[in-house]
Design a protein around this motif. Structure first.
Motif, PDB file in Angstrom:
ATOM      1  N   UNK A  37       0.628  -1.196   0.054  1.00 24.82           N
ATOM      2  CA  UNK A  37       0.089   0.165  -0.237  1.00 24.82           C
ATOM      3  C   UNK A  37       0.956   1.239   0.021  1.00 24.82           C
ATOM      4  N   UNK A  38       2.023   1.344   0.771  1.00 21.61           N
ATOM      5  CA  UNK A  38       2.978   2.220   0.677  1.00 21.61           C
ATOM      6  C   UNK A  38       3.690   2.504  -0.595  1.00 21.61           C
ATOM      7  N   UNK A  39       4.043   1.404  -1.299  1.00 25.56           N
ATOM      8  CA  UNK A  39       4.625   1.421  -2.689  1.00 25.56           C
ATOM      9  C   UNK A  39       3.637   1.842  -3.826  1.00 25.56           C
ATOM     10  N   UNK A  40       2.317   1.670  -3.632  1.00 20.98           N
ATOM     11  CA  UNK A  40       1.390   2.198  -4.333  1.00 20.98           C
ATOM     12  C   UNK A  40       1.465   3.818  -4.940  1.00 20.98           C
ATOM     13  N   UNK A  41       1.958   4.319  -3.796  1.00 16.54           N
ATOM     14  CA  UNK A  41       2.137   5.838  -3.748  1.00 16.54           C
ATOM     15  C   UNK A  41       3.273   6.374  -4.775  1.00 16.54           C
ATOM     16  N   UNK A  42       4.001   5.339  -5.215  1.00 17.44           N
ATOM     17  CA  UNK A  42       5.214   5.464  -6.086  1.00 17.44           C
ATOM     18  C   UNK A  42       5.107   5.158  -7.577  1.00 17.44           C
ATOM     19  N   UNK A  43       5.148   6.402  -8.194  1.00 23.29           N
ATOM     20  CA  UNK A  43       4.642   6.101  -9.645  1.00 23.29           C
ATOM     21  C   UNK A  43       5.893   5.941 -10.450  1.00 23.29           C
ATOM     22  N   UNK A  44       6.111   4.622 -11.164  1.00 25.44           N
ATOM     23  CA  UNK A  44       7.034   4.548 -12.055  1.00 25.44           C
ATOM     24  C   UNK A  44       7.263   5.495 -13.315  1.00 25.44           C
ATOM     25  N   UNK A  50      12.956  12.164  -3.796  1.00 22.70           N
ATOM     26  CA  UNK A  50      12.471  12.766  -2.505  1.00 22.70           C
ATOM     27  C   UNK A  50      10.916  12.017  -2.628  1.00 22.70           C
ATOM     28  N   UNK A  51      10.253  12.062  -3.377  1.00 24.23           N
ATOM     29  CA  UNK A  51       9.054  11.492  -3.462  1.00 24.23           C
ATOM     30  C   UNK A  51       8.970   9.930  -2.742  1.00 24.23           C
ATOM     31  N   UNK A  52       9.835   9.081  -2.909  1.00 17.96           N
ATOM     32  CA  UNK A  52      10.152   7.831  -2.554  1.00 17.96           C
ATOM     33  C   UNK A  52      10.489   8.106  -1.106  1.00 17.96           C
ATOM     34  N   UNK A 103      12.052   7.520 -10.757  1.00 16.99           N
ATOM     35  CA  UNK A 103      11.956   5.972 -10.478  1.00 16.99           C
ATOM     36  C   UNK A 103      11.969   5.114 -11.739  1.00 16.99           C
ATOM     37  N   UNK A 104      12.671   4.216 -11.999  1.00 17.15           N
ATOM     38  CA  UNK A 104      12.743   3.440 -13.044  1.00 17.15           C
ATOM     39  C   UNK A 104      12.112   1.958 -12.978  1.00 17.15           C
TER      40      UNK A 104
END
Length: 152
Positions: A37-44, A50-52, A103-104
Motif C-alpha cells: 500500500x505504501x509502494x502504490x504511492x510511487x509512480x514509475x 524525494x517522493x520515495x 523511479x525506473x
C-alpha cells in the motif's frame, strides 16, 4: 495426606505448563520493507528520490554504482528452544532510479527454499539498458541454427 497429594499434583501441573511455555517459538523481525500500500504511492516514470523518501522513508542500503538504487531488506527469524535461529522469510524491495533521479523500476523479491523469487515487478523500460551494442551482437551468435541459414 490428601493435602500433600493435592500439592504434588498442582506442582506437577505447574511444571508441565512451565515446560510447555518454554518450548514455544519466538519470532523476531529484522530490517524494514515497505508494504504494498505504501509502494502504490510511487509512480514509475514520475516519482523522484524525494517522493520515495516521503512515501516509504530512506533505506538502510543504497546501490553501490552511482547511487542507482535503494534497497529495503526485511527478515523474519524463528527461535525455538535450544536450536539455532532459523530465517523463515526474507523480502527485499529494490527501487532503481535513472540518471535524473526518477523511479525506473520497483521490484519485490522473496527467498523461498534458498532461491531468490520475484514477487512483484513494475518496469517501464526494456532490460537491455546495460548491454553494449557489441555485447548484444555477440550474444545472438549462438541463437542461429544451421537450418535457419540453409532455408534461405
Amino acid at each position: 495426606m490428601v493435602r500433600l497429594a493435592k500439592a504434588v499434583r498442582l506442582g506437577a501441573i505447574g511444571l508441565t505448563l512451565l515446560a510447555l511455555t518454554a518450548c514455544t517459538a519466538i519470532y523476531r523481525n529484522h530490517g524494514y520493507t515497505p508494504a504494498d500500500t505504501d509502494l502504490e504511492a510511487i509512480v514509475v516514470g514520475e516519482s523522484t528520490r524525494q517522493d520515495v523518501a516521503r512515501a516509504v522513508g530512506r533505506p538502510s542500503s543504497i546501490g553501490v554504482l552511482a547511487d542507482s538504487g535503494w534497497y529495503y531488506v526485511g527478515s523474519r527469524f524463528r527461535h525455538f528452544a535450544w536450536k539455532a535461529p532459523e530465517e523463515i522469510d526474507r523480502q527485499v524491495v529494490a527501487i532503481s532510479f535513472d540518471g535524473d533521479g526518477v523511479v525506473e523500476n520497483v521490484e519485490r523479491f522473496g527467498l523461498e527454499g534458498g532461491q531468490v523469487v520475484v514477487l512483484s515487478r513494475r518496469v517501464t523500460d526494456s532490460n537491455i539498458k546495460g548491454l553494449s551494442f557489441l555485447r548484444q551482437l555477440l550474444g545472438n551468435v549462438g541463437n542461429i541454427s544451421a537450418a535457419q541459414i540453409l532455408d534461405n
